[in-house]
Design a protein around this motif. Structure first.
Motif, PDB file in Angstrom:
ATOM      1  N   SER A  89     147.369  71.295  36.213  1.00  0.00           N
ATOM      2  CA  SER A  89     147.829  71.695  35.245  1.00  0.00           C
ATOM      3  C   SER A  89     149.069  72.173  36.187  1.00  0.00           C
ATOM      4  O   SER A  89     150.371  72.013  35.714  1.00  0.00           O
ATOM      5  CB  SER A  89     148.007  72.117  33.630  1.00  0.00           C
ATOM      6  N   GLY A  90     149.212  72.866  37.096  1.00  0.00           N
ATOM      7  CA  GLY A  90     149.887  73.586  37.991  1.00  0.00           C
ATOM      8  C   GLY A  90     149.741  71.955  38.493  1.00  0.00           C
ATOM      9  O   GLY A  90     151.326  72.862  39.373  1.00  0.00           O
ATOM     10  N   ARG A  91     150.115  71.189  38.897  1.00  0.00           N
ATOM     11  CA  ARG A  91     150.824  70.460  39.563  1.00  0.00           C
ATOM     12  C   ARG A  91     151.842  69.941  38.980  1.00  0.00           C
ATOM     13  O   ARG A  91     152.538  68.307  39.415  1.00  0.00           O
ATOM     14  CB  ARG A  91     149.075  69.386  40.494  1.00  0.00           C
ATOM     15  N   VAL A  92     151.552  69.581  37.694  1.00  0.00           N
ATOM     16  CA  VAL A  92     152.614  69.183  37.106  1.00  0.00           C
ATOM     17  C   VAL A  92     154.322  68.998  37.274  1.00  0.00           C
ATOM     18  O   VAL A  92     154.602  70.449  37.152  1.00  0.00           O
ATOM     19  CB  VAL A  92     152.640  69.613  35.412  1.00  0.00           C
ATOM     20  N   PRO A  93     155.470  68.868  38.127  1.00  0.00           N
ATOM     21  CA  PRO A  93     156.176  69.223  38.488  1.00  0.00           C
ATOM     22  C   PRO A  93     157.214  69.055  37.698  1.00  0.00           C
ATOM     23  O   PRO A  93     157.255  68.604  36.844  1.00  0.00           O
ATOM     24  CB  PRO A  93     156.785  67.573  39.810  1.00  0.00           C
ATOM     25  N   ASP A  94     157.852  70.001  37.463  1.00  0.00           N
ATOM     26  CA  ASP A  94     158.932  70.333  37.237  1.00  0.00           C
ATOM     27  C   ASP A  94     160.472  69.749  37.413  1.00  0.00           C
ATOM     28  O   ASP A  94     161.158  69.324  36.187  1.00  0.00           O
ATOM     29  CB  ASP A  94     159.997  71.602  37.807  1.00  0.00           C
ATOM     30  N   MET A  95     160.139  69.018  38.083  1.00  0.00           N
ATOM     31  CA  MET A  95     161.474  68.071  38.047  1.00  0.00           C
ATOM     32  C   MET A  95     160.840  66.634  38.915  1.00  0.00           C
ATOM     33  O   MET A  95     159.511  66.432  38.868  1.00  0.00           O
ATOM     34  CB  MET A  95     162.630  68.285  39.964  1.00  0.00           C
ATOM     35  N   PRO A  96     162.236  65.953  38.345  1.00  0.00           N
ATOM     36  CA  PRO A  96     163.173  65.330  37.686  1.00  0.00           C
ATOM     37  C   PRO A  96     163.837  66.530  36.348  1.00  0.00           C
ATOM     38  O   PRO A  96     162.700  66.363  35.180  1.00  0.00           O
ATOM     39  CB  PRO A  96     163.741  64.435  37.738  1.00  0.00           C
ATOM     40  N   VAL A  98     164.787  66.371  32.822  1.00  0.00           N
ATOM     41  CA  VAL A  98     165.288  65.358  31.462  1.00  0.00           C
ATOM     42  C   VAL A  98     166.649  65.381  31.522  1.00  0.00           C
ATOM     43  O   VAL A  98     167.607  65.267  31.359  1.00  0.00           O
ATOM     44  CB  VAL A  98     164.403  65.952  29.739  1.00  0.00           C
ATOM     45  N   ARG A  99     166.443  63.321  30.980  1.00  0.00           N
ATOM     46  CA  ARG A  99     167.354  63.235  30.591  1.00  0.00           C
ATOM     47  C   ARG A  99     167.829  61.993  29.626  1.00  0.00           C
ATOM     48  O   ARG A  99     166.528  61.584  28.734  1.00  0.00           O
ATOM     49  CB  ARG A  99     167.653  62.137  32.049  1.00  0.00           C
ATOM     50  N   PRO A 100     168.388  62.918  28.904  1.00  0.00           N
ATOM     51  CA  PRO A 100     168.679  62.301  26.722  1.00  0.00           C
ATOM     52  C   PRO A 100     169.076  61.122  27.039  1.00  0.00           C
ATOM     53  O   PRO A 100     169.324  59.906  27.505  1.00  0.00           O
ATOM     54  CB  PRO A 100     169.437  63.247  26.295  1.00  0.00           C
ATOM     55  N   GLY A 101     168.292  60.597  26.423  1.00  0.00           N
ATOM     56  CA  GLY A 101     168.680  58.979  26.205  1.00  0.00           C
ATOM     57  C   GLY A 101     167.555  58.173  25.530  1.00  0.00           C
ATOM     58  O   GLY A 101     166.440  58.448  24.396  1.00  0.00           O
ATOM     59  N   LEU A 141     157.228  62.088  39.995  1.00  0.00           N
ATOM     60  CA  LEU A 141     157.795  61.718  38.842  1.00  0.00           C
ATOM     61  C   LEU A 141     159.127  61.166  39.071  1.00  0.00           C
ATOM     62  O   LEU A 141     159.843  61.589  39.908  1.00  0.00           O
ATOM     63  CB  LEU A 141     158.057  62.408  37.445  1.00  0.00           C
ATOM     64  N   GLU A 142     159.359  59.408  38.465  1.00  0.00           N
ATOM     65  CA  GLU A 142     160.771  59.096  39.177  1.00  0.00           C
ATOM     66  C   GLU A 142     162.650  59.535  38.058  1.00  0.00           C
ATOM     67  O   GLU A 142     163.151  59.840  38.591  1.00  0.00           O
ATOM     68  CB  GLU A 142     161.019  57.346  38.557  1.00  0.00           C
ATOM     69  N   ALA A 143     161.373  60.014  36.796  1.00  0.00           N
ATOM     70  CA  ALA A 143     162.449  60.344  35.276  1.00  0.00           C
ATOM     71  C   ALA A 143     161.485  61.075  34.443  1.00  0.00           C
ATOM     72  O   ALA A 143     160.551  60.694  34.475  1.00  0.00           O
ATOM     73  CB  ALA A 143     163.712  58.969  35.278  1.00  0.00           C
ATOM     74  N   ARG A 144     162.664  61.719  33.860  1.00  0.00           N
ATOM     75  CA  ARG A 144     161.698  62.322  32.678  1.00  0.00           C
ATOM     76  C   ARG A 144     163.217  61.852  31.546  1.00  0.00           C
ATOM     77  O   ARG A 144     164.620  62.535  31.339  1.00  0.00           O
ATOM     78  CB  ARG A 144     161.908  63.580  32.386  1.00  0.00           C
ATOM     79  N   ASP A 150     163.498  67.569  22.807  1.00  0.00           N
ATOM     80  CA  ASP A 150     162.629  68.844  23.111  1.00  0.00           C
ATOM     81  C   ASP A 150     161.451  67.875  23.865  1.00  0.00           C
ATOM     82  O   ASP A 150     160.222  68.270  23.933  1.00  0.00           O
ATOM     83  CB  ASP A 150     161.478  69.847  22.825  1.00  0.00           C
ATOM     84  N   VAL A 151     161.612  66.211  23.383  1.00  0.00           N
ATOM     85  CA  VAL A 151     160.587  65.388  24.497  1.00  0.00           C
ATOM     86  C   VAL A 151     160.788  64.933  25.269  1.00  0.00           C
ATOM     87  O   VAL A 151     162.014  63.543  24.294  1.00  0.00           O
ATOM     88  CB  VAL A 151     160.417  64.607  22.475  1.00  0.00           C
ATOM     89  N   ALA A 152     159.920  64.035  26.043  1.00  0.00           N
ATOM     90  CA  ALA A 152     160.769  63.173  27.105  1.00  0.00           C
ATOM     91  C   ALA A 152     159.408  62.238  27.108  1.00  0.00           C
ATOM     92  O   ALA A 152     158.333  62.758  27.474  1.00  0.00           O
ATOM     93  CB  ALA A 152     160.791  64.340  28.493  1.00  0.00           C
ATOM     94  N   LEU A 153     159.801  60.731  27.950  1.00  0.00           N
ATOM     95  CA  LEU A 153     159.032  59.811  28.651  1.00  0.00           C
ATOM     96  C   LEU A 153     158.708  59.857  29.636  1.00  0.00           C
ATOM     97  O   LEU A 153     160.239  60.394  30.574  1.00  0.00           O
ATOM     98  CB  LEU A 153     159.246  58.645  27.834  1.00  0.00           C
TER      99      LEU A 153
END
Length: 253
Positions: A89-96, A98-101, A141-144, A150-153
């Motif tokens: 779980s600690g490996r989940v990246p903080d970046m990039p 979130v870009r709303p869309g 990750l390429e994008a959020r 508060d919900v992101a793909l």
């Protein structure tokens, strides 16, 4: 910049600048981002839209689009039953960030998008990240894409590989009711973590199944604390529903 997202079955959609203006609802182990308020409305909503949906015992991720304009109008997600280790779980990246869309389907066509299999929990369950599998963490990750508040793909190589919900305690609710607009009290946040431990941490679940006294005492204590909590009753009732099956099956041993 990611302009198009791929889903299972070679299905795709363009990213738009218009996320859903809907408040997420965390109901048990399901996250609902859709406008319906009861089962009848849900059936009508599915009949009037297209995309990925559940059917009998088949439970994929749900993405529903309006035929006119092909825009995303609702989604439903299942939280995986098994949590990853704290290390993973600690490996989940903080970046990039979130870009709303929103999303616009390339064509009016149904598809099926498989559910995630791994739950990654941030400290204090401030964020729940659900992934297709742990291999996702081996590459950036390429994008959020923030499809709703508060919900992101999560996107990798142009493909949707997971999703996340930030501040899940805020969106706890029971039935089809809207979440309480007031922020959750600290006790609710603590008990959400305790409930998720009880239903997603394998050693804890195994302890309940095997009748281990410590695990059973933990379940009974959590159930009691939720019933006795006076503040934030709506969310406490939602958490009681989350562990209800476990209490029924193991709580009286």
């Amino acid at each position: 910049m990611t302009a198009r997202l791929g889903f299972d079955g070679s299905w795709s959609a363009a990213v738009t600048g218009e996320p859903l203006d809907l408040v997420p609802r965390l109901i048990g182990m399901s996250l609902i981002v859709s406008p319906y308020t009861d089962r009848v409305e849900r059936e009508r909503f599915f009949a009037d839209t297209f995309g990925s949906q559940d059917w009998l015992w088949d439970l994929p991720e749900v993405f529903r689009f309006a035929p006119g304009g092909r825009r995303l109008v609702g989604a439903e997600f299942r939280i995986p039953e098994e949590a990853a280790s704290a290390e993973d779980s600690g490996r989940v990246p903080d970046m990039p960030g979130v870009r709303p869309g929103g999303l616009q389907a390339d064509e009016v066509k149904d598809f099926r998008h498989e559910v995630c299999t791994v739950l990654c929990r941030a400290p204090g369950d401030a964020v729940l990240t659900c992934l297709r599998d742990l291999d996702v963490l081996d590459e950036p990750l390429e994008a959020r894409i923030g499809i709703a508040p508060d919900v992101a793909l999560l996107v990798q190589h142009g493909t949707v590989v997971g999703w996340s919900i930030t501040d899940p305690a805020r969106y706890l609710t029971a039935g089809f009711a809207a979440p309480d607009p007031a922020p959750p009290v600290p006790a609710t946040r603590r008990l959400l973590t305790e409930c998720l431990d009880l239903v997603t941490v394998v050693p804890v679940v195994d302890g309940l199944v095997d009748g281990e006294p410590a695990a059973l005492a933990r379940l009974q204590s959590t159930d009691r604390d939720l019933r006795e909590q006076r503040e934030d009753r709506h969310r406490a009732d939602a958490l009681l529903e989350l562990i209800a099956t476990y209490v029924e099956d193991y709580g009286n041993r």
